[in-house]
Design an enzyme around this catalytic site. Structure first.
Site, PDB file in Angstrom:
ATOM      1  N   GLY A 141       0.830  -1.195   0.000  1.00  0.00           N
ATOM      2  CA  GLY A 141       0.000   0.000   0.000  1.00  0.00           C
ATOM      3  C   GLY A 141       0.861   1.241   0.000  1.00  0.00           C
ATOM      4  O   GLY A 141       2.021   1.203   0.425  1.00  0.00           O
TER       5      GLY A 141
ATOM      6  N   CYS B 140       5.930   0.000   7.168  1.00  0.00           N
ATOM      7  CA  CYS B 140       5.537   1.156   6.355  1.00  0.00           C
ATOM      8  C   CYS B 140       6.719   1.535   5.472  1.00  0.00           C
ATOM      9  O   CYS B 140       7.860   1.551   5.944  1.00  0.00           O
ATOM     10  CB  CYS B 140       5.166   2.320   7.270  1.00  0.00           C
ATOM     11  SG  CYS B 140       4.686   3.808   6.386  1.00  0.00           S
ATOM     12  N   LEU B 141       6.453   1.838   4.206  1.00  0.00           N
ATOM     13  CA  LEU B 141       7.537   2.211   3.291  1.00  0.00           C
ATOM     14  C   LEU B 141       8.237   3.498   3.735  1.00  0.00           C
ATOM     15  O   LEU B 141       9.361   3.756   3.315  1.00  0.00           O
ATOM     16  CB  LEU B 141       7.005   2.351   1.863  1.00  0.00           C
ATOM     17  CG  LEU B 141       6.507   1.052   1.211  1.00  0.00           C
ATOM     18  CD1 LEU B 141       5.904   1.345  -0.156  1.00  0.00           C
ATOM     19  CD2 LEU B 141       7.627   0.029   1.104  1.00  0.00           C
TER      20      LEU B 141
ATOM     21  N   HIS C  51      -2.835   7.272   7.010  1.00  0.00           N
ATOM     22  CA  HIS C  51      -1.852   8.211   6.451  1.00  0.00           C
ATOM     23  C   HIS C  51      -2.522   9.508   5.986  1.00  0.00           C
ATOM     24  O   HIS C  51      -1.916  10.581   6.044  1.00  0.00           O
ATOM     25  CB  HIS C  51      -1.147   7.586   5.235  1.00  0.00           C
ATOM     26  CG  HIS C  51       0.068   6.769   5.568  1.00  0.00           C
ATOM     27  ND1 HIS C  51       1.153   7.285   6.233  1.00  0.00           N
ATOM     28  CD2 HIS C  51       0.380   5.477   5.284  1.00  0.00           C
ATOM     29  CE1 HIS C  51       2.085   6.337   6.351  1.00  0.00           C
ATOM     30  NE2 HIS C  51       1.633   5.229   5.796  1.00  0.00           N
TER      31      HIS C  51
ATOM     32  N   GLN D 290       2.828  10.061   1.264  1.00  0.00           N
ATOM     33  CA  GLN D 290       4.135   9.393   1.238  1.00  0.00           C
ATOM     34  C   GLN D 290       4.949   9.757  -0.001  1.00  0.00           C
ATOM     35  O   GLN D 290       6.143   9.475  -0.049  1.00  0.00           O
ATOM     36  CB  GLN D 290       3.965   7.872   1.311  1.00  0.00           C
ATOM     37  CG  GLN D 290       3.411   7.388   2.654  1.00  0.00           C
ATOM     38  CD  GLN D 290       3.309   5.890   2.678  1.00  0.00           C
ATOM     39  OE1 GLN D 290       2.351   5.320   2.179  1.00  0.00           O
ATOM     40  NE2 GLN D 290       4.320   5.229   3.235  1.00  0.00           N
TER      41      GLN D 290
ATOM     42  N   HIS E 276      -4.352   1.126   7.470  1.00  0.00           N
ATOM     43  CA  HIS E 276      -3.015   1.748   7.531  1.00  0.00           C
ATOM     44  C   HIS E 276      -2.935   2.926   6.551  1.00  0.00           C
ATOM     45  O   HIS E 276      -2.488   4.020   6.914  1.00  0.00           O
ATOM     46  CB  HIS E 276      -1.965   0.681   7.197  1.00  0.00           C
ATOM     47  CG  HIS E 276      -0.558   1.179   7.150  1.00  0.00           C
ATOM     48  ND1 HIS E 276       0.413   0.746   8.026  1.00  0.00           N
ATOM     49  CD2 HIS E 276       0.063   2.056   6.311  1.00  0.00           C
ATOM     50  CE1 HIS E 276       1.557   1.362   7.739  1.00  0.00           C
ATOM     51  NE2 HIS E 276       1.376   2.151   6.700  1.00  0.00           N
ATOM     52  N   GLU E 277      -3.395   2.706   5.312  1.00  0.00           N
ATOM     53  CA  GLU E 277      -3.269   3.753   4.287  1.00  0.00           C
ATOM     54  C   GLU E 277      -4.216   4.911   4.562  1.00  0.00           C
ATOM     55  O   GLU E 277      -3.850   6.081   4.375  1.00  0.00           O
ATOM     56  CB  GLU E 277      -3.510   3.182   2.885  1.00  0.00           C
ATOM     57  CG  GLU E 277      -2.550   2.072   2.461  1.00  0.00           C
ATOM     58  CD  GLU E 277      -1.077   2.392   2.699  1.00  0.00           C
ATOM     59  OE1 GLU E 277      -0.687   3.573   2.618  1.00  0.00           O
ATOM     60  OE2 GLU E 277      -0.312   1.455   2.977  1.00  0.00           O
TER      61      GLU E 277
HETATM   62 NI    NI Z   1       2.612   3.420   5.653  1.00  0.00          NI
END
Ligand code: NI
Length: 149
Positions: free
Chosen positions: A46, A88-89, A134, A51, A130-131
């Protein structure tokens, strides 16, 4: 399509509340295409627009069964509970245990502005939560029970 730079933890852009998308135009399509490519390149499941430095309510999810593009997503219903590891990226090399709803119903718009509803369970439900977090400036570490190695 282009790979965009993924913003890392500590950048204030990850703490902003994103604005709704009002224009379903070519610029949005390019953002979505770039986010998809960036997510796949980073081997994530995701990615949310903040991000890549864009403060709009847009995210992409693919837990292995196809790409889902979510614009202006809202969680309409939550069911059950799951506890599991999450990363998380924007926080490379780290993960932590987070409690999430096990099943969520999300209402969103597609890249053309059409409203749809999607149900996710397990990993997909985790990714949706999660997304969407953000988009409100929340990262998983705000909800973590404990970090894991
Ligand atoms: Ni994330």
């Amino acid at each position: 399509m282009a790979i965009r730079n993924i913003v890392k933890e500590g950048d204030p852009v990850l703490r902003k509340v994103c604005r709704s998308v009002l224009q379903f135009d070519e610029k949005l399509a390019t953002l979505l295409d770039d986010m998809k490519e960036t997510m796949y390149r980073a081997e994530g499941v995701g990615l949310a627009a903040p991000q890549v430095g864009i403060l709009r309510r847009v995210c992409v999810v693919d837990v292995g069964d196809g790409l889902i593009e979510l614009i202006n997503p809202v969680i309409e219903a939550m069911e059950g509970e799951q506890e599991g590891a999450e990363g998380c990226l924007s926080c490379p090399g780290e993960s932590g245990i987070v409690k999430r709803a096990n099943k969520v119903t999300v209402r969103a718009q597609d890249r053309f502005g059409n409203t749809f509803t999607v149900v996710g369970e397990g990993l997909k439900a985790r990714a949706f939560q999660h997304e969407i977090d953000h988009l409100d400036g929340i990262i998983y570490k705000d909800r973590v029970i404990k970090m894991v190695r």
